[in-house]
Write a protein that holds these residues in place. Structure first.
Motif, PDB file in Angstrom:
ATOM      1  N   PHE A   4       0.808  -1.209   0.000  1.00 47.43           N
ATOM      2  CA  PHE A   4       0.000   0.000   0.000  1.00 47.43           C
ATOM      3  C   PHE A   4       0.846   1.267   0.000  1.00 47.43           C
ATOM      4  CE2 PHE A   4      -2.672  -3.311   1.816  1.00 47.43           C
ATOM      5  CZ  PHE A   4      -3.722  -3.259   0.918  1.00 47.43           C
ATOM      6  N   ASP A   5       2.008   1.179  -0.588  1.00 44.79           N
ATOM      7  CA  ASP A   5       2.904   2.330  -0.702  1.00 44.79           C
ATOM      8  C   ASP A   5       2.446   3.176  -1.893  1.00 44.79           C
ATOM      9  OD1 ASP A   5       4.920   4.150  -0.756  1.00 44.79           O
ATOM     10  OD2 ASP A   5       6.515   2.707  -1.188  1.00 44.79           O
ATOM     11  N   LEU A   6       1.925   4.376  -1.644  1.00 40.36           N
ATOM     12  CA  LEU A   6       1.373   5.221  -2.702  1.00 40.36           C
ATOM     13  C   LEU A   6       2.443   5.763  -3.651  1.00 40.36           C
ATOM     14  CD1 LEU A   6      -1.447   7.196  -0.866  1.00 40.36           C
ATOM     15  CD2 LEU A   6      -1.665   5.300  -2.459  1.00 40.36           C
ATOM     16  N   VAL A  11       0.003   0.978  -7.301  1.00 42.18           N
ATOM     17  CA  VAL A  11      -0.876   1.201  -6.153  1.00 42.18           C
ATOM     18  C   VAL A  11      -1.619   2.522  -6.335  1.00 42.18           C
ATOM     19  CG1 VAL A  11      -0.951   1.600  -3.663  1.00 42.18           C
ATOM     20  CG2 VAL A  11       0.521  -0.192  -4.596  1.00 42.18           C
ATOM     21  N   ALA A  12      -0.923   3.564  -6.766  1.00 35.42           N
ATOM     22  CA  ALA A  12      -1.557   4.860  -7.002  1.00 35.42           C
ATOM     23  C   ALA A  12      -2.646   4.739  -8.069  1.00 35.42           C
ATOM     24  CB  ALA A  12      -0.511   5.893  -7.407  1.00 35.42           C
ATOM     25  N   ILE A  14      -4.390   2.046  -8.836  1.00 32.55           N
ATOM     26  CA  ILE A  14      -5.511   1.288  -8.266  1.00 32.55           C
ATOM     27  C   ILE A  14      -6.339   2.192  -7.344  1.00 32.55           C
ATOM     28  CG2 ILE A  14      -6.090  -0.581  -6.664  1.00 32.55           C
ATOM     29  CD1 ILE A  14      -3.756  -2.158  -7.938  1.00 32.55           C
ATOM     30  N   VAL A  15      -5.655   2.996  -6.522  1.00 34.93           N
ATOM     31  CA  VAL A  15      -6.377   3.894  -5.621  1.00 34.93           C
ATOM     32  C   VAL A  15      -7.169   4.925  -6.418  1.00 34.93           C
ATOM     33  CG1 VAL A  15      -6.095   5.696  -3.871  1.00 34.93           C
ATOM     34  CG2 VAL A  15      -4.815   3.547  -3.673  1.00 34.93           C
ATOM     35  N   LEU A  16      -6.572   5.549  -7.421  1.00 35.79           N
ATOM     36  CA  LEU A  16      -7.274   6.525  -8.248  1.00 35.79           C
ATOM     37  C   LEU A  16      -8.438   5.892  -9.007  1.00 35.79           C
ATOM     38  CD1 LEU A  16      -4.374   8.719  -9.665  1.00 35.79           C
ATOM     39  CD2 LEU A  16      -6.135   9.387  -8.022  1.00 35.79           C
ATOM     40  N   SER A  18     -10.148   3.288  -8.120  1.00 39.45           N
ATOM     41  CA  SER A  18     -11.197   2.995  -7.141  1.00 39.45           C
ATOM     42  C   SER A  18     -11.976   4.250  -6.785  1.00 39.45           C
ATOM     43  CB  SER A  18     -10.584   2.385  -5.874  1.00 39.45           C
ATOM     44  OG  SER A  18      -9.938   1.174  -6.183  1.00 39.45           O
ATOM     45  N   LEU A  19     -11.274   5.363  -6.635  1.00 45.01           N
ATOM     46  CA  LEU A  19     -11.956   6.631  -6.339  1.00 45.01           C
ATOM     47  C   LEU A  19     -12.872   7.051  -7.481  1.00 45.01           C
ATOM     48  CD1 LEU A  19      -9.131   8.701  -4.606  1.00 45.01           C
ATOM     49  CD2 LEU A  19     -11.228   7.837  -3.571  1.00 45.01           C
TER      50      LEU A  19
END
Length: 152
Positions: A4-6, A11-12, A14-16, A18-19
């Motif tokens: 979960f290291d942004l 990972v970044a 995937i996070v974006l 998902s948002l």
């Protein structure tokens, strides 16, 4: 290595992603609930109109899709009599119940809608619908004016 290291581009991403999915899902839920609220209000107006059971009234309607017509309607004993004023090739026989059907379809399917109901009798008084954001000149409208109860 931390999953979960942004600073990690995957990972970044995937996070974006998902948002973005969360935002679009929320917008979709809002749009569906707004249409549901509009349909509920619409059904209340239709129920009010039907409960009045009016059999003797008159109105003028201007209606159209790309071309328009103006028609006078007189209802006596529940029977409609139409007099076309303009553009006899289009329209000319819309009843108040027909306007409810058009308004319901517009609530369910139009891209953009302006709809106003008569505060006393509950019928759709004015509508402007743009059916598709991608098509030019697909707008339709109607406006009911000079609605009055006929005196016997």
């Amino acid at each position: 290595m931390n999953l979960f290291d942004l600073r990690n581009p995957f990972v970044a991403l995937i996070v974006l992603g998902s948002l973005i999915i969360l935002i679009y899902s929320s917008w979709g839920i809002y749009a569906v609930s707004e249409r549901s609220r509009e349909l509920n209000q619409f059904e209340q107006y239709r129920a009010h109109w039907r409960s009045l059971n009016l059999r003797d009234y008159a109105y003028i309607i201007e209606e159209g899709c790309m071309s328009g017509s103006i028609t006078s309607a007189t209802v006596t004993g529940g029977e409609h009599n139409f007099v076309k004023y303009e553009n006899q090739l289009f329209g000319g026989s819309s009843t108040i119940d027909d306007l409810f059907d058009v308004a319901e379809e517009a609530i369910k399917e139009s891209h953009k809608l302006e709809l106003r109901f008569n505060k006393d009798f509950g019928f759709p008084e004015k509508m402007r619908a743009d059916w598709s954001k991608d098509i030019i000149d697909d707008e339709c409208f109607f406006e009911v004016t000079e609605f009055k109860l006929n005196e016997l």
